[in-house]
Write a protein that holds these residues in place. Structure first.
Motif, PDB file in Angstrom:
ATOM      1  N   GLY A 169      -3.275   8.847   5.438  1.00 22.19           N
ATOM      2  CA  GLY A 169      -2.613   7.659   6.400  1.00 22.19           C
ATOM      3  C   GLY A 169      -2.307   8.279   7.710  1.00 22.19           C
ATOM      4  N   ALA A 170      -2.296   7.432   8.704  1.00 22.00           N
ATOM      5  CA  ALA A 170      -2.266   7.802   9.944  1.00 22.00           C
ATOM      6  C   ALA A 170      -1.066   7.512  10.458  1.00 22.00           C
ATOM      7  CB  ALA A 170      -3.360   7.068  10.957  1.00 22.00           C
ATOM      8  N   GLY A 171       0.018   6.932  10.083  1.00 20.90           N
ATOM      9  CA  GLY A 171       1.178   6.688  10.662  1.00 20.90           C
ATOM     10  C   GLY A 171       1.516   5.406  11.331  1.00 20.90           C
ATOM     11  N   LYS A 182       1.166   4.044  -2.624  1.00 18.31           N
ATOM     12  CA  LYS A 182       1.035   5.321  -2.355  1.00 18.31           C
ATOM     13  C   LYS A 182       2.084   6.321  -2.491  1.00 18.31           C
ATOM     14  CE  LYS A 182      -0.083   5.833   2.092  1.00 18.31           C
ATOM     15  NZ  LYS A 182      -0.935   5.655   3.485  1.00 18.31           N
ATOM     16  N   TYR A 183       3.177   6.128  -2.072  1.00 15.74           N
ATOM     17  CA  TYR A 183       4.189   7.104  -2.049  1.00 15.74           C
ATOM     18  C   TYR A 183       5.135   6.993  -3.391  1.00 15.74           C
ATOM     19  CZ  TYR A 183       2.946   7.650   2.858  1.00 15.74           C
ATOM     20  OH  TYR A 183       2.384   7.611   3.972  1.00 15.74           O
ATOM     21  N   THR A 184       4.483   6.523  -4.461  1.00 16.13           N
ATOM     22  CA  THR A 184       5.238   6.398  -5.788  1.00 16.13           C
ATOM     23  C   THR A 184       4.450   7.256  -6.693  1.00 16.13           C
ATOM     24  OG1 THR A 184       6.387   4.484  -5.235  1.00 16.13           O
ATOM     25  CG2 THR A 184       6.437   4.889  -7.506  1.00 16.13           C
ATOM     26  N   GLY A 213       0.630   2.036   9.975  1.00 12.91           N
ATOM     27  CA  GLY A 213       0.996   0.776   9.039  1.00 12.91           C
ATOM     28  C   GLY A 213       2.059   0.365   9.482  1.00 12.91           C
ATOM     29  N   LEU A 214       3.329   0.891   9.304  1.00 20.27           N
ATOM     30  CA  LEU A 214       4.492   0.327   9.409  1.00 20.27           C
ATOM     31  C   LEU A 214       4.827  -0.078  10.903  1.00 20.27           C
ATOM     32  CD1 LEU A 214       6.948   2.500   7.274  1.00 20.27           C
ATOM     33  CD2 LEU A 214       6.184   0.317   6.797  1.00 20.27           C
ATOM     34  N   SER A 215       4.408   0.763  11.872  1.00 19.38           N
ATOM     35  CA  SER A 215       4.211   0.488  13.280  1.00 19.38           C
ATOM     36  C   SER A 215       3.639  -1.091  13.458  1.00 19.38           C
ATOM     37  CB  SER A 215       3.751   1.101  13.957  1.00 19.38           C
ATOM     38  OG  SER A 215       3.690   0.856  15.477  1.00 19.38           O
ATOM     39  N   ASP A 252       0.967  -1.297   0.053  1.00 24.90           N
ATOM     40  CA  ASP A 252      -0.016   0.229   0.113  1.00 24.90           C
ATOM     41  C   ASP A 252       0.973   1.301  -0.059  1.00 24.90           C
ATOM     42  OD1 ASP A 252      -2.450   1.453   0.184  1.00 24.90           O
ATOM     43  OD2 ASP A 252      -1.965   1.726   2.391  1.00 24.90           O
ATOM     44  N   ASN A 253       1.867   1.053   0.875  1.00 25.92           N
ATOM     45  CA  ASN A 253       2.748   2.688   1.063  1.00 25.92           C
ATOM     46  C   ASN A 253       3.588   2.597  -0.361  1.00 25.92           C
ATOM     47  OD1 ASN A 253       2.018   2.977   3.470  1.00 25.92           O
ATOM     48  ND2 ASN A 253       3.809   2.239   4.413  1.00 25.92           N
ATOM     49  N   ALA A 254       4.045   1.507  -0.747  1.00 24.76           N
ATOM     50  CA  ALA A 254       4.765   1.637  -2.019  1.00 24.76           C
ATOM     51  C   ALA A 254       4.229   2.183  -3.303  1.00 24.76           C
ATOM     52  CB  ALA A 254       5.337  -0.006  -2.577  1.00 24.76           C
ATOM     53  N   MET A 301      10.145  -3.024  -3.436  1.00 21.12           N
ATOM     54  CA  MET A 301      11.129  -1.800  -3.814  1.00 21.12           C
ATOM     55  C   MET A 301      10.034  -0.960  -4.623  1.00 21.12           C
ATOM     56  SD  MET A 301      14.200  -4.146  -4.940  1.00 21.12           S
ATOM     57  CE  MET A 301      13.370  -5.470  -5.566  1.00 21.12           C
ATOM     58  N   ASP A 302      10.434   0.423  -4.500  1.00 23.44           N
ATOM     59  CA  ASP A 302       9.739   1.470  -5.256  1.00 23.44           C
ATOM     60  C   ASP A 302      10.515   2.563  -5.656  1.00 23.44           C
ATOM     61  OD1 ASP A 302       9.760   3.690  -3.560  1.00 23.44           O
ATOM     62  OD2 ASP A 302       8.656   2.368  -2.217  1.00 23.44           O
ATOM     63  N   THR A 303      10.040   3.341  -6.606  1.00 23.16           N
ATOM     64  CA  THR A 303      11.078   4.194  -7.182  1.00 23.16           C
ATOM     65  C   THR A 303      10.607   5.721  -6.678  1.00 23.16           C
ATOM     66  OG1 THR A 303       9.752   4.519  -9.326  1.00 23.16           O
ATOM     67  CG2 THR A 303      11.883   3.084  -9.162  1.00 23.16           C
ATOM     68  N   PHE A 316       4.395   8.264  13.481  1.00 25.36           N
ATOM     69  CA  PHE A 316       5.369   9.053  12.831  1.00 25.36           C
ATOM     70  C   PHE A 316       5.159   9.008  11.293  1.00 25.36           C
ATOM     71  CE2 PHE A 316       9.104   9.904  10.675  1.00 25.36           C
ATOM     72  CZ  PHE A 316       9.567  11.148  11.278  1.00 25.36           C
ATOM     73  N   ARG A 317       5.068  10.035  10.919  1.00 23.03           N
ATOM     74  CA  ARG A 317       5.002  10.512   9.111  1.00 23.03           C
ATOM     75  C   ARG A 317       5.995  11.455   8.711  1.00 23.03           C
ATOM     76  NH1 ARG A 317      -0.776  11.478   6.879  1.00 23.03           N
ATOM     77  NH2 ARG A 317       0.231   9.871   5.350  1.00 23.03           N
ATOM     78  N   VAL A 318       6.659  10.979   7.803  1.00 24.06           N
ATOM     79  CA  VAL A 318       7.637  11.878   7.188  1.00 24.06           C
ATOM     80  C   VAL A 318       6.856  13.346   6.688  1.00 24.06           C
ATOM     81  CG1 VAL A 318       9.563  12.730   5.519  1.00 24.06           C
ATOM     82  CG2 VAL A 318       9.195  10.164   6.414  1.00 24.06           C
ATOM     83  N   ASP A 319       7.016  14.533   6.790  1.00 26.75           N
ATOM     84  CA  ASP A 319       6.379  15.802   6.604  1.00 26.75           C
ATOM     85  C   ASP A 319       5.940  15.683   5.145  1.00 26.75           C
ATOM     86  OD1 ASP A 319       6.254  16.731   9.123  1.00 26.75           O
ATOM     87  OD2 ASP A 319       8.041  17.934   9.080  1.00 26.75           O
ATOM     88  N   SER A 320       7.057  15.394   4.119  1.00 24.29           N
ATOM     89  CA  SER A 320       6.584  15.412   2.956  1.00 24.29           C
ATOM     90  C   SER A 320       5.596  14.421   2.543  1.00 24.29           C
ATOM     91  CB  SER A 320       8.004  15.132   1.920  1.00 24.29           C
ATOM     92  OG  SER A 320       8.488  13.809   2.462  1.00 24.29           O
ATOM     93  N   SER A 321       5.240  13.462   3.317  1.00 21.41           N
ATOM     94  CA  SER A 321       4.158  12.505   2.642  1.00 21.41           C
ATOM     95  C   SER A 321       2.660  12.895   3.505  1.00 21.41           C
ATOM     96  CB  SER A 321       4.518  11.124   3.341  1.00 21.41           C
ATOM     97  OG  SER A 321       4.817  11.136   4.722  1.00 21.41           O
ATOM     98  N   ARG A 322       2.634  13.897   4.078  1.00 22.65           N
ATOM     99  CA  ARG A 322       1.532  14.470   4.964  1.00 22.65           C
ATOM    100  C   ARG A 322       0.388  14.716   3.989  1.00 22.65           C
ATOM    101  NH1 ARG A 322       1.335  14.211  10.286  1.00 22.65           N
ATOM    102  NH2 ARG A 322       3.430  14.133  11.269  1.00 22.65           N
TER     103      ARG A 322
HETATM  104  P1  ADP Z   1       1.142   6.116   6.835  1.00 16.55           P
HETATM  105  O1  ADP Z   1      -0.363   5.761   6.986  1.00 16.55           O
HETATM  106  O2  ADP Z   1       1.513   7.397   6.828  1.00 16.55           O
HETATM  107  O3  ADP Z   1       1.488   5.657   5.523  1.00 16.55           O
HETATM  108  P2  ADP Z   1       3.201   4.248   7.649  1.00 16.55           P
HETATM  109  O4  ADP Z   1       3.129   3.706   9.090  1.00 16.55           O
HETATM  110  O5  ADP Z   1       2.765   3.008   6.785  1.00 16.55           O
HETATM  111  O6  ADP Z   1       1.835   5.221   7.680  1.00 16.55           O
HETATM  112  O7  ADP Z   1       4.337   5.151   7.368  1.00 16.55           O
HETATM  113  C1  ADP Z   1       4.864   5.926   7.962  1.00 16.55           C
HETATM  114  C2  ADP Z   1       5.577   6.798   7.380  1.00 16.55           C
HETATM  115  O8  ADP Z   1       6.668   6.299   6.537  1.00 16.55           O
HETATM  116  C3  ADP Z   1       4.822   7.436   6.091  1.00 16.55           C
HETATM  117  O9  ADP Z   1       4.170   8.457   6.457  1.00 16.55           O
HETATM  118  C4  ADP Z   1       5.840   7.891   5.192  1.00 16.55           C
HETATM  119  O10 ADP Z   1       6.211   9.183   5.505  1.00 16.55           O
HETATM  120  C5  ADP Z   1       7.074   6.899   5.218  1.00 16.55           C
HETATM  121  N1  ADP Z   1       6.896   5.740   4.350  1.00 16.55           N
HETATM  122  C6  ADP Z   1       6.334   4.407   4.346  1.00 16.55           C
HETATM  123  N2  ADP Z   1       6.542   3.802   3.390  1.00 16.55           N
HETATM  124  C7  ADP Z   1       7.010   4.721   2.337  1.00 16.55           C
HETATM  125  C8  ADP Z   1       7.567   4.515   0.932  1.00 16.55           C
HETATM  126  N3  ADP Z   1       7.321   3.346   0.306  1.00 16.55           N
HETATM  127  N4  ADP Z   1       8.121   5.697   0.407  1.00 16.55           N
HETATM  128  C9  ADP Z   1       8.227   6.701   0.830  1.00 16.55           C
HETATM  129  N5  ADP Z   1       7.774   6.877   2.127  1.00 16.55           N
HETATM  130  C10 ADP Z   1       7.315   5.854   2.968  1.00 16.55           C
END
Ligand code: ADP
Length: 468
Positions: free
Chosen positions: A425-427, A372-374, A429-431, A368-370, A396-398, A415-421
């Motif tokens: 998403g709620a931050g 979403k963030y590509t 998924g990865l946790s 989902d992230n790959a 892997m994603d580009t 936690f979410r990286v600012d650029s991805s706000r």
């Molecule tokens: P979110 O719901 O924000 O996606 P996640 O816990 O899945 O929450 O991810 C946390 C943060 O990690 C994301 O907000 C994003 O900033 C960064 N991230 C996760 N996966 C990717 C990815 N494939 N490429 C770039 N940034 C990612």
């Protein structure tokens, strides 16, 4: 109050210190006293034996009459108060003696005579002179075939010496006990003052003042180790409190948006007259936002449960190849919609012991992230293979990539990286993914650089039996 003082380590240590000193010096005194008394008595016994030898010699040359004279002369020469001689027959009858006015209460012991007759060995006795209460050492010795010499010597000097020894010792002992109490107290106070400092620092620390630290002395002793451990514990608590604060800020922020939206829909329905369709769409939006909220709350609960070791996982041998392929089939259309090229290379026959539902959840989050963030035009690729009894799955994603300083942080809750706000998403998924993978005794980490996208890697041991 007395209990309070007794309960202090300082008091008890000082007491121990003093007690040990007192017992050791007491023991040393008893040993010295015994040795001194023994040496003095041996010396007296030797003197008495020498006297008896003189009598044996004189009887040999001058007979019993010579011995009678010797008794009187020897006693006069040494002092009649200090020594006496009595020559007796084996029956106990007195043949001759020196002047006995001072010694008249010293009788001839029948038992000593019997023993002497039986053993033919010198018999020594220590008796108390009834009139003076002083002690005397007595020797019974055969000086001729039918003559026994009873000779006695006053033990005044001996007793005086031992009394003086006792006095000196008791004074020294008093000094030693006092000295050990004072020095023990000082020593313990110096050591415990450092413990006090640690206690004071701990007392000063409150939720708002976590910066306080104890300063070590640098001499690397036990207390210094305690200080280092204490300080590093504070470092960890500070970091933990900081992350809890950040997390609660994030929770507040992330819960605020859907709640505000729900409130907005409700307000709109209240203040505006709308068509039935419009109300329906508002209700649908409200349900959608509520679902998002519930989803967040459920995910948080799953993470918390798993972290507390309470997750209800069901482990089984699962077909990992099939699971990954199914998930890829699900996400491929989404990628296609965004014009992302989606490819995969999955080794056949991958089997691991896992909870399939949970593993699906973790893996779907990565996919989902790959996607979403590509951005459109990019690529997402999935690889899975076996390496040393460990299943490796790579996504892997580009896309936008993740700054290296956040490679660890992105696995924290909320936690979410600012650029991805700007993306939804709620931050969480990865946790959740990390919690699930850890429950499988596996690892998950990210690599890659900002310009080239991200690589997420899951490593799962094929066998998990006995973990949960
Ligand atoms: P979110 O719901 O924000 O996606 P996640 O816990 O899945 O929450 O991810 C946390 C943060 O990690 C994301 O907000 C994003 O900033 C960064 N991230 C996760 N996966 C990717 C990815 N494939 N490429 C770039 N940034 C990612």
């Amino acid at each position: 109050m007395r209990d309070k003082i007794y309960n202090t380590i300082a008091f008890r240590l000082a007491l121990w210190f003093t007690g040990i000193f007192a017992v050791c010096s007491g023991f040393a005194f008893l040993l010295f006293y015994y040795l001194a008394a023994q040496t003095l008595q041996n010396q007296i016994d030797r003197e008495l034996t020498d006297q008896a030898s003189k009598f044996t010699a004189i009887i040999h040359t001058s007979g019993l009459m010579g011995a009678r004279q010797l008794a009187v002369l020897e006693a006069q020469a040494a002092g009649e108060k200090l020594i006496f001689f009595r020559i007796v027959y084996p029956t106990g009858e007195v043949f001759a003696s020196s002047r006995m006015s001072y010694w008249e209460n010293v009788h001839i012991s029948k038992t000593a005579l019997q023993k002497l007759t039986a053993q033919k060995l010198n018999i020594f006795e220590t008796v108390e002179i009834p009139s003076t209460g002083q002690k005397a050492r007595i020797l019974y010795s055969y000086v001729a075939a039918n003559a026994i010499l009873q000779t006695g010597v006053a033990m005044d000097v001996y007793s005086k010496f031992l009394s003086a020894f006792k006095l000196v010792f008791i004074s020294a002992m008093g000094f030693i006990v006092l000295f050990s109490a004072v020095s023990g107290r000082l020593l313990v106070r110096e050591t415990l003052s450092r413990v006090e400092t640690i206690t004071r620092t701990a007392q000063n620390i409150s939720g708002s003042n976590l910066e306080a630290r104890v300063r070590g002395t640098g001499n690397k002793d036990e207390l210094d180790h305690l200080v280092i451990t204490f300080n590093s514990m504070l470092d960890r608590i500070e970091a933990l409190v900081k992350s809890i604060r950040e997390m609660s800020d994030n929770i507040a922020h992330d819960l605020k948006t859907p709640v505000t939206r729900i409130r907005g829909f409700a307000e709109l329905a209240l203040v505006q007259e709308e068509s039935l369709d419009a109300y329906r769409s508002m209700a649908a939006n409200t349900i959608e936002e509520s679902d998002r909220l519930l989803d967040m709350i459920n995910t948080m609960l799953i993470i918390s449960k798993a972290e507390a070791g309470e997750g209800d996982y069901i482990f089984d041998n699962i077909n990992l190849t099939a699971m990954i392929e199914e998930a890829c089939e699900l996400f491929a259309p989404l990628a296609e919609d965004k014009r992302i090229s989606f490819s995969n290379e999955i080794e056949e026959g991958l089997v691991v012991e896992a909870d399939i539902r949970m593993l699906q959840r973790a893996f779907s989050n990565l996919l989902d992230n790959a996607v979403k963030y590509t951005p459109g035009g990019g690529c997402v690729r999935v690889e899975a293979f076996m390496e040393n009894r460990t299943a490796v799955i790579r996504v892997m994603d580009t896309g936008m990539g993740i700054p290296p300083e956040f490679h660890e942080k992105i696995f924290d809750r909320f936690f979410r990286v600012d650029s991805s706000r700007t993306n939804s998403g709620a931050g969480l998924g990865l946790s959740l993914a990390r919690t699930i993978i850890r429950q499988h005794r596996g690892e998950i980490y990210v690599s890659g650089n900002l310009s080239k996208g991200s690589v997420f890697e899951i490593r799962l041991p094929i066998n998990n039996s006995g973990i949960i």
